[in-house]
Design a protein around this motif. Structure first.
Motif, PDB file in Angstrom:
ATOM      1  N   PHE A 146       0.733  -1.183   0.002  1.00  0.00           N
ATOM      2  CA  PHE A 146      -0.065   0.108  -0.091  1.00  0.00           C
ATOM      3  C   PHE A 146       0.876   1.311   0.070  1.00  0.00           C
ATOM      4  O   PHE A 146       0.485   2.084   0.421  1.00  0.00           O
ATOM      5  CB  PHE A 146      -0.976   0.018   1.040  1.00  0.00           C
ATOM      6  N   HIS A 167      -6.177   2.421   0.197  1.00  0.00           N
ATOM      7  CA  HIS A 167      -5.924   2.426   1.530  1.00  0.00           C
ATOM      8  C   HIS A 167      -6.108   3.877   2.167  1.00  0.00           C
ATOM      9  O   HIS A 167      -6.848   3.670   3.135  1.00  0.00           O
ATOM     10  CB  HIS A 167      -4.337   2.416   1.390  1.00  0.00           C
ATOM     11  N   ASP A 168      -6.046   4.938   1.486  1.00  0.00           N
ATOM     12  CA  ASP A 168      -6.438   6.305   1.777  1.00  0.00           C
ATOM     13  C   ASP A 168      -7.969   6.353   2.254  1.00  0.00           C
ATOM     14  O   ASP A 168      -8.301   6.941   3.134  1.00  0.00           O
ATOM     15  CB  ASP A 168      -5.774   7.227   1.188  1.00  0.00           C
ATOM     16  N   GLU A 176     -10.421  -0.284   6.888  1.00  0.00           N
ATOM     17  CA  GLU A 176      -9.164  -0.682   6.548  1.00  0.00           C
ATOM     18  C   GLU A 176      -9.220  -1.689   5.503  1.00  0.00           C
ATOM     19  O   GLU A 176     -10.295  -2.210   4.996  1.00  0.00           O
ATOM     20  CB  GLU A 176      -8.402  -1.618   7.677  1.00  0.00           C
ATOM     21  N   ILE A 177      -7.840  -1.851   4.879  1.00  0.00           N
ATOM     22  CA  ILE A 177      -8.039  -2.458   3.892  1.00  0.00           C
ATOM     23  C   ILE A 177      -6.835  -3.687   3.946  1.00  0.00           C
ATOM     24  O   ILE A 177      -5.808  -3.419   4.500  1.00  0.00           O
ATOM     25  CB  ILE A 177      -7.719  -2.090   2.322  1.00  0.00           C
ATOM     26  N   ARG A 178      -7.092  -4.810   3.637  1.00  0.00           N
ATOM     27  CA  ARG A 178      -6.122  -6.086   3.916  1.00  0.00           C
ATOM     28  C   ARG A 178      -5.827  -6.884   2.595  1.00  0.00           C
ATOM     29  O   ARG A 178      -6.734  -6.993   1.801  1.00  0.00           O
ATOM     30  CB  ARG A 178      -6.439  -6.990   5.197  1.00  0.00           C
TER      31      ARG A 178
END
Length: 198
Positions: A146, A167-168, A176-178
């Protein structure tokens, strides 16, 4: 008449023109659908939050990227459960979904399936996953995935800005992003979103 028909290739035009007109009509209808979709999610108040049905937003995003998916994605597997509407900025979440779907298609040049799962996590969060059957994410890229300008694509094919923007956007939503590699091959990106913004 026979000379004119031969000069203008009448037999070819007579056969091909109806097919061409049908394809043009179908294309115009698809463009109308895309424009209507963009109007729904890219209007002037796109920076303001509103309650959104994530299932509908996913389907809208799939329509927007249909041209990217149709030649490599065999099928899109949907696993949706009923969840409440989520308070978010739909244009931005759609941007995240479009990016993940296009990345998934590009990760499978030989073809494959995309799986989309939608779940509720307790009373406060929802989880949305986009998984592909590509080669997965290289181990050395995973910790920096990211960061800006980090990309696994060949030079000139990717800017390395798509995932940092995703991500932002997720952070700005309090989510959130995973990313992880799937045991059977491919990558899976998971979005965690709060149902209600604080």
């Amino acid at each position: 008449m026979a000379t004119l028909k031969k000069r203008h290739d009448y037999d070819y035009l007579h056969t091909e023109l109806p097919i061409l007109l049908d394809e043009t009509s179908e294309g115009v209808h698809r463009i109308e659908g895309i424009v209507a979709t963009l109007r729904n999610y890219a209007h002037d108040d796109a920076q303001q939050g509103q309650p959104v049905c994530l299932k509908e937003l996913v389907e809208t995003s799939l329509r927007l990227v249909h041209h990217e998916l149709k030649y490599v994605v065999r099928q899109v597997n949907r696993e949706y459960v009923d969840i409440p509407e989520v308070w978010c900025r739909p244009a931005q979440i759609s941007q995240v979904l479009v990016n993940l779907l296009v990345n998934a298609a590009q990760a499978m040049p030989e073809g494959g399936d995309i799986s989309i799962r939608l779940n509720q996590l307790g009373e406060r969060y929802v989880e949305l996953s986009v998984c592909d059957q590509g080669q997965g994410i290289a181990d050395e890229l995973m910790p920096r995935l990211f960061e800006s300008f980090v990309t696994s694509k060949p030079a000139g094919k990717g800017t390395g800005l798509g995932l940092p923007i995703c991500h932002d956007i997720m952070i700005s939503h309090g989510g959130e992003i995973r990313a992880e590699n799937r045991p059977g091959g491919g990558a899976c990106f998971t979005l965690i979103l709060p149902i209600h913004q604080s």
